[in-house]
Design an enzyme around this catalytic site. Structure first.
Site, PDB file in Angstrom:
ATOM      1  N   GLY A  18       5.842  36.879 -14.971  1.00 46.33           N
ATOM      2  CA  GLY A  18       4.399  36.469 -14.641  1.00 46.33           C
ATOM      3  C   GLY A  18       4.782  34.911 -14.238  1.00 46.33           C
ATOM      4  CG  ASP A  75       8.088  25.098 -23.848  1.00 47.30           C
ATOM      5  OD1 ASP A  75       8.550  26.324 -23.871  1.00 47.30           O
ATOM      6  OD2 ASP A  75       7.515  24.558 -24.813  1.00 47.30           O
ATOM      7  NE  ARG A 184       3.149  27.700 -15.838  1.00 42.84           N
ATOM      8  CZ  ARG A 184       2.384  28.425 -16.892  1.00 42.84           C
ATOM      9  NH1 ARG A 184       1.380  29.350 -16.344  1.00 42.84           N
ATOM     10  NH2 ARG A 184       2.675  28.703 -17.977  1.00 42.84           N
TER      11      ARG A 184
END
Length: 198
Positions: A18, A75, A184
């Site tokens: 994903g 991360d 993100r």
């Protein structure tokens, strides 16, 4: 000044399909051919950093050293202030060895009880070159946790996270719409501006 990325290939330091799809879509406009650490058979390094940035750096460096190519790692995780910032850097570990995020979301919900449901997602990106040079960026998006989870898009804790200003969860967002506002996406905007724009 940040180093510009001009290499033809980039290893994405992940074994999470994903996450690979999401990162590949964000990089698509820049014509970079991406490979995953999983595809290359690289082992997952021990993530023993105490911050998202430290763990991103560990993963990027391991993928670069293992492949001899530049590598980008992410991360990211969910931080809940009412839980002392947990699950935080342990977001994936809360899902256990089988990556059972239904279980992880239930745990967050149960531990929260009637506490404040504010939360935020953090994404740290580390871009590492074979000579050891590293560029690091961090993004964040704030929201509220809902129960029960809603939606079957995205991954991880997305179905229980409703970003500020919206009445749907990340699990209900179309991927392209999530790319516009996610943690993100925030980190990627900084990465692209620094390293990928001409």
């Amino acid at each position: 000044m940040a180093r510009r990325f001009s290499e033809p290939e980039l290893v994405i330091a992940t074994h999470n399909p994903g996450k690979l799809v999401e990162i590949a879509e964000l990089l698509e406009p820049y014509g970079t051919n991406v490979l995953s650490a999983g595809e290359l058979g690289l082992p997952e390094p021990v993530e023993d950093g105490l911050t998202f940035i430290a763990n991103a750096e560990i993963k990027a460096r391991a993928a670069t050293e293992g492949s001899g190519k530049p590598a980008l790692s992410d991360d990211s995780g969910l931080a809940v202030p009412a839980l002392g910032g947990d699950p935080g850097i342990y977001s994936a570990r809360w899902a256990g060895p089988d990556k059972d995020f239904d279980m992880a979301m239930r745990r967050v919900h149960e531990e929260l009880g009637d506490k404040d449901r504010r939360a935020y997602f953090v994404a740290a990106l580390a871009l590492c070159w074979p000579d050891g040079h590293m560029e690091v960026f961090e993004g964040r998006v704030d929201g509220t946790l809902v129960w029960p989870p809603r939606g079957d898009k995205g991954f991880g804790y997305d179905p229980m996270f409703q970003p500020d200003g919206y009445d749907i969860t990340f699990g209900e967002f179309a991927p392209s719409a999530k790319h516009d506002i996610s943690h993100r996406a925030d980190a990627f905007a900084k990465l692209v501006a620094a390293c990928f724009q001409p």
